[in-house]
Design a protein around this motif. Structure first.
Motif, PDB file in Angstrom:
ATOM      1  N   VAL A 128      43.838  32.164  41.281  1.00  0.00           N
ATOM      2  CA  VAL A 128      44.216  33.522  40.903  1.00  0.00           C
ATOM      3  C   VAL A 128      45.658  33.487  40.420  1.00  0.00           C
ATOM      4  O   VAL A 128      46.553  33.002  41.127  1.00  0.00           O
ATOM      5  CB  VAL A 128      44.062  34.489  42.093  1.00  0.00           C
ATOM      6  N   LEU A 129      45.875  33.990  39.212  1.00  0.00           N
ATOM      7  CA  LEU A 129      47.210  33.951  38.593  1.00  0.00           C
ATOM      8  C   LEU A 129      47.831  35.336  38.591  1.00  0.00           C
ATOM      9  O   LEU A 129      47.408  36.216  37.841  1.00  0.00           O
ATOM     10  CB  LEU A 129      47.119  33.431  37.157  1.00  0.00           C
ATOM     11  N   PRO A 130      48.855  35.575  39.425  1.00  0.00           N
ATOM     12  CA  PRO A 130      49.536  36.865  39.386  1.00  0.00           C
ATOM     13  C   PRO A 130      50.473  36.958  38.178  1.00  0.00           C
ATOM     14  O   PRO A 130      50.891  35.951  37.617  1.00  0.00           O
ATOM     15  CB  PRO A 130      50.329  36.870  40.696  1.00  0.00           C
ATOM     16  N   SER A 146      49.546  32.817  29.032  1.00  0.00           N
ATOM     17  CA  SER A 146      49.707  32.506  30.452  1.00  0.00           C
ATOM     18  C   SER A 146      48.575  31.624  30.951  1.00  0.00           C
ATOM     19  O   SER A 146      48.799  30.687  31.726  1.00  0.00           O
ATOM     20  CB  SER A 146      49.739  33.798  31.278  1.00  0.00           C
ATOM     21  N   VAL A 147      47.362  31.934  30.513  1.00  0.00           N
ATOM     22  CA  VAL A 147      46.211  31.129  30.916  1.00  0.00           C
ATOM     23  C   VAL A 147      46.367  29.694  30.418  1.00  0.00           C
ATOM     24  O   VAL A 147      46.140  28.732  31.162  1.00  0.00           O
ATOM     25  CB  VAL A 147      44.911  31.752  30.381  1.00  0.00           C
ATOM     26  N   ALA A 148      46.774  29.561  29.164  1.00  0.00           N
ATOM     27  CA  ALA A 148      46.948  28.220  28.600  1.00  0.00           C
ATOM     28  C   ALA A 148      48.035  27.443  29.331  1.00  0.00           C
ATOM     29  O   ALA A 148      47.896  26.247  29.589  1.00  0.00           O
ATOM     30  CB  ALA A 148      47.273  28.333  27.109  1.00  0.00           C
ATOM     31  N   GLU A 149      49.129  28.122  29.668  1.00  0.00           N
ATOM     32  CA  GLU A 149      50.220  27.449  30.372  1.00  0.00           C
ATOM     33  C   GLU A 149      49.795  27.022  31.773  1.00  0.00           C
ATOM     34  O   GLU A 149      50.113  25.917  32.225  1.00  0.00           O
ATOM     35  CB  GLU A 149      51.437  28.367  30.450  1.00  0.00           C
ATOM     36  N   LEU A 150      49.054  27.887  32.456  1.00  0.00           N
ATOM     37  CA  LEU A 150      48.572  27.502  33.781  1.00  0.00           C
ATOM     38  C   LEU A 150      47.623  26.311  33.671  1.00  0.00           C
ATOM     39  O   LEU A 150      47.710  25.367  34.470  1.00  0.00           O
ATOM     40  CB  LEU A 150      47.874  28.677  34.455  1.00  0.00           C
ATOM     41  N   PRO A 194      42.959  35.901  36.229  1.00  0.00           N
ATOM     42  CA  PRO A 194      44.275  36.506  36.002  1.00  0.00           C
ATOM     43  C   PRO A 194      44.350  37.916  36.582  1.00  0.00           C
ATOM     44  O   PRO A 194      43.413  38.708  36.449  1.00  0.00           O
ATOM     45  CB  PRO A 194      44.381  36.564  34.461  1.00  0.00           C
ATOM     46  N   ILE A 195      45.469  38.210  37.239  1.00  0.00           N
ATOM     47  CA  ILE A 195      45.803  39.597  37.578  1.00  0.00           C
ATOM     48  C   ILE A 195      46.638  40.085  36.401  1.00  0.00           C
ATOM     49  O   ILE A 195      47.801  39.715  36.251  1.00  0.00           O
ATOM     50  CB  ILE A 195      46.555  39.699  38.908  1.00  0.00           C
ATOM     51  N   ALA A 196      46.030  40.903  35.573  1.00  0.00           N
ATOM     52  CA  ALA A 196      46.464  41.023  34.184  1.00  0.00           C
ATOM     53  C   ALA A 196      47.313  42.238  33.866  1.00  0.00           C
ATOM     54  O   ALA A 196      47.514  42.546  32.686  1.00  0.00           O
ATOM     55  CB  ALA A 196      45.223  41.026  33.282  1.00  0.00           C
ATOM     56  N   SER A 197      47.863  42.923  34.899  1.00  0.00           N
ATOM     57  CA  SER A 197      48.546  44.186  34.603  1.00  0.00           C
ATOM     58  C   SER A 197      49.831  44.378  35.395  1.00  0.00           C
ATOM     59  O   SER A 197      50.269  45.508  35.582  1.00  0.00           O
ATOM     60  CB  SER A 197      47.609  45.354  34.931  1.00  0.00           C
ATOM     61  N   GLU A 198      50.444  43.311  35.858  1.00  0.00           N
ATOM     62  CA  GLU A 198      51.537  43.475  36.824  1.00  0.00           C
ATOM     63  C   GLU A 198      52.927  43.514  36.203  1.00  0.00           C
ATOM     64  O   GLU A 198      53.912  43.679  36.935  1.00  0.00           O
ATOM     65  CB  GLU A 198      51.463  42.367  37.866  1.00  0.00           C
ATOM     66  N   THR A 199      53.036  43.353  34.903  1.00  0.00           N
ATOM     67  CA  THR A 199      54.326  43.479  34.217  1.00  0.00           C
ATOM     68  C   THR A 199      54.155  44.396  33.012  1.00  0.00           C
ATOM     69  O   THR A 199      53.050  44.550  32.496  1.00  0.00           O
ATOM     70  CB  THR A 199      54.858  42.111  33.730  1.00  0.00           C
TER      71      THR A 199
END
Length: 276
Positions: free
Chosen positions: A89-91, A98-102, A114-119
């Protein structure tokens, strides 16, 4: 893989991990981020790794790592290397990049959630995801208001204020555009099971297929909300059978109501969700 309920378990509480196995959640999210203080993260990584190595065959296990720009994420990823963790799970995810970097940093192949709404930036990338081995797409209503200086994301009655209703909807459509499950965010008041049931029912009504949980008592309520009833399954089967018996028909009558291609598609989706 069915993901109706995903239960968070703090990574520094191994005794809770063991208990969580028998609670009926479709997946456990072993948390290394918000529920673990900075000074406890090293111990939490060790506890999570030990638990996964012992119990990976007993449940679908995800690990929530710290954000990509944090000082903790490299050690988080190293801790899961070589284990049978099913997903990460990626915050504070911000779209496909972001997915590619992870994925570049991961020590193996894992499903990502992905938690896709935190910023604030993340909101503008909710339509950017694709089906790159994602377990789904989910959102949160806590970090974003803190990031922009909002006092709350909720009205006095518990409903979301307009900005967060918008973010919820964009996450829902972003998930479906990517062809992955839309996972509803947590319901913070874990004592209010009646309110949770209503919230989860609205989520399923709107097109979410599962939901995250923060307390064991929430799991059966969430599972029930995201499981089609016998009546729903029977109706869906009737719709599918009707169109199968009338190939080439555009619209048909069932129970005194007209059904057409969208009804057939919805019936097929419900039967897939029910696993029948």
């Amino acid at each position: 893989m069915r993901l109706r309920s995903l239960l968070f378990v703090p990574g520094d509480r191994p005794e809770r991990m063991e208990k969580a196995l028998g609670l009926g959640a479709d997946a456990l999210i072993l948390d290394l981020e918000d529920s673990v203080a900075a000074g406890a993260k090293a111990a939490a990584r060790s506890a999570v790794r030990e638990f996964v190595e012992m119990r990976s065959g007993d449940a679908t296990l995800f690990v929530r790592v710290n954000p990509l720009d944090s000082e903790f994420v490299a050690d988080d990823l190293a801790a899961i290397g070589g284990t049978a963790v099913r997903g990460v799970v990626l915050p504070k995810a911000e779209g496909r990049a972001s997915v590619a970097e992870l994925r570049r940093r991961l020590p193996g192949e894992y499903l990502l959630l992905p938690i896709a709404s935190e910023t604030p930036r993340a909101v503008f990338t909710l339509g950017d995801y694709d089906d790159d081995h994602l377990a789904g797409l989910t959102w949160g209503a806590e970090d974003l208001p803190a990031a922009i200086g909002a006092s709350t994301s909720r009205e006095a009655d518990g409903g979301y204020t307009d900005p967060y209703r918008m973010v919820r909807a964009l996450t829902l459509f972003g998930a479906h555009a990517a062809g992955v499950p839309a996972i509803e965010t947590v319901y913070p008041d874990f004592r209010d099971l009646e309110g949770l049931a209503a919230y989860a029912a609205r989520g399923r009504r709107d097109g979410f297929t599962g939901m995250m949980a923060i307390h064991p008592a929430q799991v059966p309520v969430i599972n029930a909300a995201f499981s089609p009833s016998e009546a729903e399954v029977a109706h869906a089967r009737a719709v599918v059978a009707l169109f199968a018996a009338n190939p080439g028909a555009g619209a048909l009558q069932l129970g005194g109501k007209m059904v057409d291609a969208p009804h057939l598609k919805a019936a097929e989706r419900l039967l897939a969700l029910a696993g029948v």
